[in-house]
Every structure is written in C-alpha cells, then in structure tokens.
Design an enzyme around this catalytic site. Structure first.
Site, PDB file in Angstrom:
ATOM      1  N   GLU A   1     -93.741  37.839 -39.340  1.00 29.94           N
ATOM      2  CA  GLU A   1     -94.368  38.753 -39.879  1.00 29.94           C
ATOM      3  C   GLU A   1     -94.939  39.104 -38.717  1.00 29.94           C
ATOM      4  OE1 GLU A   1     -94.013  40.705 -42.202  1.00 29.94           O
ATOM      5  OE2 GLU A   1     -93.285  38.890 -43.982  1.00 29.94           O
TER       6      GLU A   1
ATOM      7  N   TYR B   1    -101.245  44.748 -44.019  1.00 26.53           N
ATOM      8  CA  TYR B   1    -100.110  44.955 -44.604  1.00 26.53           C
ATOM      9  C   TYR B   1    -100.282  42.939 -43.859  1.00 26.53           C
ATOM     10  CZ  TYR B   1     -95.327  43.141 -43.345  1.00 26.53           C
ATOM     11  OH  TYR B   1     -94.226  42.248 -43.499  1.00 26.53           O
TER      12      TYR B   1
ATOM     13  N   ASP C   1     -95.515  48.277 -45.135  1.00 26.49           N
ATOM     14  CA  ASP C   1     -95.058  48.980 -43.960  1.00 26.49           C
ATOM     15  C   ASP C   1     -93.611  49.741 -43.714  1.00 26.49           C
ATOM     16  OD1 ASP C   1     -92.641  48.022 -44.774  1.00 26.49           O
ATOM     17  OD2 ASP C   1     -91.640  45.996 -43.245  1.00 26.49           O
TER      18      ASP C   1
END
Length: 327
Positions: free
Chosen positions: A40, A120, A138
C-alpha cells in the site's frame, strides 16, 4: 444518495465481479499485514506494474518487519531508490521499529498513530489483513464512487471526502471488508479508469449514474491545480578528499528534513535569466545557481563520501547539481 438497501445489491454485484476478475498480485498471496502494508505504501503515486519488481526486491532484502526495523536507513533508501517520494521510505522504517516491538495493531484507529499511516493506509491494512469493517478511500475508489452515484463533490476537501468515506464504509459493512475494499480499488484500476473506461465490463453498468447522465468524463471533479512557484536555489557545493558537505535541510520547502547541500533559497516572481540547472518537485520549479565553495563555515555540515550520496539522499536533484560540478 442511494437508498440503504441498494448497498446490499451494490456489494453483491461488486464482490462477485472481483472474485471472478481480480488480478493475482504478490501482496494478495496471503494476509500478512507486513506485505499488505508495504504494498500500500509503494502503490502511492506509483502503478502496480512498476511496483511489483520493487516489492519483490524489498522483501528479499527485508523479509519481515524485524529485518526492516534493524536495517540502516541508508540501506532502506537504497532499496527504495527509483520509487520516489522518499519520505514514504523513511516513515516505513520508523513505523517498522515500533511494529517490531509491539506487533501490528488490528484496528485503523491504532494504526493511524504510527508514522506514515494516514487514513487510507490505516484502513487498508486493518480491513485487508485483519478484516475490520472499515472502507477505504484512495484515488481509484474516489473515481468509482463518484461515477456510480453521480456525485459532484470536492473530494479534496473534508466535506466531500467525508461523503465518499461514508459510502465506502457502508459498503464495507455489508460483507467481507477486505474483499469489498480490494474490489473497489481493482475496479478503479482496471475498468473505471481515468480515461479509457470499459463500462460493459463493470458490475455496476446498469446502475451507474454517471453513465446514465453522460457525466463519466466530468466525474470525479478535477482538483484545482496548485500554481507553480519559482524558487531560486543557490546550493554551496564543497568537495574535498572525495567527500561533499551536506546539512539537514531546514531552509528549503522541498526535501524537508533530508540531507542536502547548504545554501540559500528565495521565492521569486519570475524565473532567473541565468541558471545552471532546473528541477521540479511537485509545484516547486527550482532554478539552480551553483556556488562552489572551497570550505564551508556552517558548523552543522556533515561530510559524506560522494559515492555514498545516493544512499544518504536518493533524490535526483542532488545528482543533478553534482553533475554540473567537476567531481
């Protein structure tokens, strides 16, 4: 806004599509929170295709959080080189030190307390690794939800983000949050893309408001671009015995807190007529006027081997300056 019972149908259509169509990516092989977190962070500002080799290389060097925590920062930056936005790597390293001693928290709220874990990333790791029923938001998800529900929201502001976040959270509550969140991101990355939209492959094609109202090209709204700023940087480059003098950057608006050449910087209205090189970092247009110094009076200067400079600061800006100087 869709009625609440619509979320169940949305969820069902989305998860069925994902199970049939998702890509086999290396970080989806298991629920290891370290691998999910690393992916991520790497995927911010970078495409999946570009990230995969970096991800695999990074894991070879640092196979666990403990290995990452015990590594030297220079080694971490060296393995990160090429991905850019090096503050991500520094925060990754800082967070690894905390995680190696305390283990991975399982909620987004707890993860949010760690360096580099924004809303996020915290929600992505908590939902995908630990199944917490929280939605993610996102760029891909913002685009998908804006189009699906025909929302003209200023997603870059708190009010707009909150509206989209509530929809994402509602979808995550309907079933397995890890599947829902990955499905939304996958849909945005492969079908509901910024330009080449493949509506007939979308599980929501018959219920997409943007498609019905012919607004796919205008949703999501475009964030106003920040105006470029002209900065004239006068780095003082001093070389001796194969070493170059650097200081911790507390004077320039870019590469904050990183090791750069000492010098001066000024915000100008117009670009200078003469300069040695030009560089761009986000909205900063940097015009470089190099000052060669035989010695530096700054007491905070640290001398670094020129050959080690990329490990200390991988930014191409410093290399660009050095190339203009006879090393």
């Amino acid at each position: 806004m869709t009625a609440k019972n619509d979320y169940k149908l949305d969820h069902k259509e989305l998860t069925q599509w994902y199970k049939k169509n998702h890509r086999a990516l290396p970080w989806r092989a298991n629920k290891d929170p370290y691998r999910i977190w690393l992916s991520e962070v790497m995927l911010q500002q970078t495409t999946v295709v570009a990230v995969i080799p970096y991800f695999e290389k990074f894991l070879t060097s640092f196979p666990t959080v403990k290995h990452l925590a015990e590594a030297e920062e220079s080694s971490v930056l060296e393995n990160w080189a090429g991905l850019g936005y090096y503050s991500r790597a520094r925060n990754l390293h800082k967070a690894a030190k905390a995680l190696a001693s305390q283990g991975f928290p399982k909620t987004a709220a707890e993860l949010l307390e760690l360096p580099g874990f924004g809303p996020y990333t915290s929600r992505a790791v908590a939902s995908i690794a630990f199944g917490e029923k929280v939605g993610v938001l996102d760029g891909n998800v913002i685009r998908v939800l804006s189009r699906r529900f025909g929302l003209k929201v200023e997603w870059w502001n708190n009010k707009g983000r909150d509206q989209l976040q509530k929809i994402s959270d509602e979808l995550a509550l309907q079933g397995d949050a890890d599947v829902v969140n990955q499905a939304l991101m996958e849909l945005g990355a492969t079908v509901c893309t910024p330009q080449k939209v493949m509506c007939m492959m979308c599980p929501w094609v018959s219920r997409c408001v943007a498609r019905k109202e012919n607004k796919i090209d205008v949703l999501p709204l475009k964030k106003p671009r920040k105006e470029s700023e002209v900065w004239v940087w006068k780095p003082q480059v001093s070389l001796k015995d194969g070493k170059v003098g650097l200081v911790v950057n507390n004077y320039a608006p870019f590469l904050k807190g990183q090791m750069i050449f000492p010098g001066e910087i000024a915000l100008e209205k117009n670009k200078p007529k003469a300069y040695d090189a030009k560089h761009n970092i986000t909205h900063h247009d940097i015009f470089i006027q190099i000052s060669k110094k035989k010695s530096l009076s700054n007491k905070d200067v640290q001398w670094v081997n020129v050959t080690e400079l990329k490990k200390i600061n991988p930014s191409s800006l410093l290399q660009k300056v050095l190339h203009k100087v006879d090393v």
